[in-house]
Design an enzyme around this catalytic site. Structure first.
Site, mmCIF file in Angstrom:
data_model
loop_
_atom_site.group_PDB
_atom_site.id
_atom_site.type_symbol
_atom_site.label_atom_id
_atom_site.label_comp_id
_atom_site.label_asym_id
_atom_site.label_seq_id
_atom_site.Cartn_x
_atom_site.Cartn_y
_atom_site.Cartn_z
ATOM 1 N N VAL A 110 14.789 -40.339 -0.959
ATOM 2 C CA VAL A 110 16.234 -40.091 -0.911
ATOM 3 C C VAL A 110 16.465 -38.583 -0.964
ATOM 4 O O VAL A 110 15.906 -37.882 -1.822
ATOM 5 C CB VAL A 110 16.968 -40.789 -2.067
ATOM 6 N N GLY B 82 10.293 -43.048 -3.845
ATOM 7 C CA GLY B 82 9.696 -44.293 -4.279
ATOM 8 C C GLY B 82 8.482 -44.614 -3.431
ATOM 9 O O GLY B 82 7.977 -43.767 -2.688
ATOM 10 N N ASP C 28 16.107 -56.843 -8.007
ATOM 11 C CA ASP C 28 15.429 -55.706 -8.625
ATOM 12 C C ASP C 28 16.387 -54.926 -9.516
ATOM 13 O O ASP C 28 16.466 -53.688 -9.438
ATOM 14 C CB ASP C 28 14.819 -54.797 -7.552
ATOM 15 N N LYS D 51 18.655 -41.957 2.586
ATOM 16 C CA LYS D 51 17.424 -42.672 2.272
ATOM 17 C C LYS D 51 16.631 -42.856 3.556
ATOM 18 O O LYS D 51 17.096 -43.464 4.513
ATOM 19 C CB LYS D 51 17.743 -44.035 1.658
#
Length: 303
Positions: free
Chosen positions: A35, A30, A143, A49
């Site tokens: 990850v 991201g 989110d 992560k």
């Protein structure tokens, strides 16, 4: 952060070591973290992560990452990714989490477009129950979206990525700005004079459910156009794009109400409504010849 994002730069080499974890392969990347599939000293595989170096240099991002770990460490629910460990090694902050062998809901929908009402209801119910659990503990996810829902074995749906989690009783380092993903944001998450609450997450889940049954989101356009639509436009009913059971459509549109007080009050209420839905199949339309004969009988009368 999603398992399904394409991995690119800023990656740790395969077989390198991060603390007590050996990197096996990247699972996704991201804007702020990567990850990995990794293995600890006991041989257990985990989802690791790791915050990237740019994000780690920003105090606010570090605070959010640490908040994510502290939050997840408190949570024990089948609908939420479990966390095992956290630390810092080689200048990188990391969180070791449960490894769910399955793709994201986003990946599934990219292949299937829509998922069918029965499966959509089951996935949304599981996430509503997970949200109810975190809300009762005083957190808002902020989110909820299809790329933050994993589909595991035995029909399990799992909510993950708590990087923008909001503590209702003591917001920590909550810098000004819009948190979350524009396509899924509740109106109050967009307005500068409002704060999110549990009903904000339920709005986002309503968007997820809308997308699962219709194959599309209610609003499209530029970032600014989508944000404005959340604030000012009523969503077209999902049945505008295809058959949707009327009761399910009412639930979706209630979740997408502009005013929080007009939505479901809690994840438990949302989940209960979904449990009680009776899925209806669309009545088949008469064949063209049959409709034509009926039309002629109604319009042609003997003199």
């Amino acid at each position: 952060m999603t398992y399904g994002a394409s991995a690119g730069t800023n990656l740790l080499p395969v077989s390198s070591q991060l603390g007590r974890y050996r990197i096996l392969e990247p699972l996704g990347q991201g804007a702020t973290a990567v990850v990995y599939r990794a293995q600890d000293l006991t041989g257990r595989q985990v989802a690791l992560k790791a915050l990237n170096s740019v994000a780690a240099s920003q105090p606010h991002m570090r605070a959010c990452f640490e908040m994510e770990y502290r939050t997840l460490a408190r949570l024990r629910h089948p609908g939420i990714l479990r966390v095992y460990d956290a630390g810092e090694a080689n200048g990188r902050l990391f969180i070791a989490m449960e490894l769910v062998e399955g793709g994201t809901l986003e990946q599934f929908l990219q292949r299937a477009k829509s998922i069918g009402e029965v499966a959509a209801i089951d996935i949304a119910r599981q996430i509503a129950e997970a949200l109810d659990y975190i809300h009762e503990l005083g957190y808002v996810h902020r989110d909820v979206k299809i790329s933050n829902i994993l589909l595991g074995s035995m029909g399990r749906a799992v909510l993950f990525d708590f990087g923008t989690v909001y503590a209702l009783d003591s917001p920590v380092n909550n810098a000004p700005g819009i948190y979350g993903t524009p396509a899924f944001l509740a109106p109050e998450q967009i307005r500068a004079d409002s704060e999110p609450d549990r009903r904000s997450d339920l709005y986002s889940l309503g968007i997820v459910l809308y997308l699962m049954v219709s194959g599309r989101r209610p609003f499209y356009g530029s970032r600014e156009e989508v944000l404005d639509a959340h604030l000012t436009q009523e969503p077209p009913p999902p049945s505008a794009w295809g058959w949707v059971s009327p009761e399910l459509e009412r639930i979706i549109l209630r979740a997408l109400a502009k005013k929080p007080e007009e939505r479901f009050e809690s994840g438990a209420d949302f989940a209960l409504a979904l449990r009680e839905v009776e899925v209806e199949t669309e009545e088949p339309k008469p064949r063209l010849a049959t409709r034509l004969r009926a039309w002629l009988q109604d319009t042609v009368r003997p003199e």
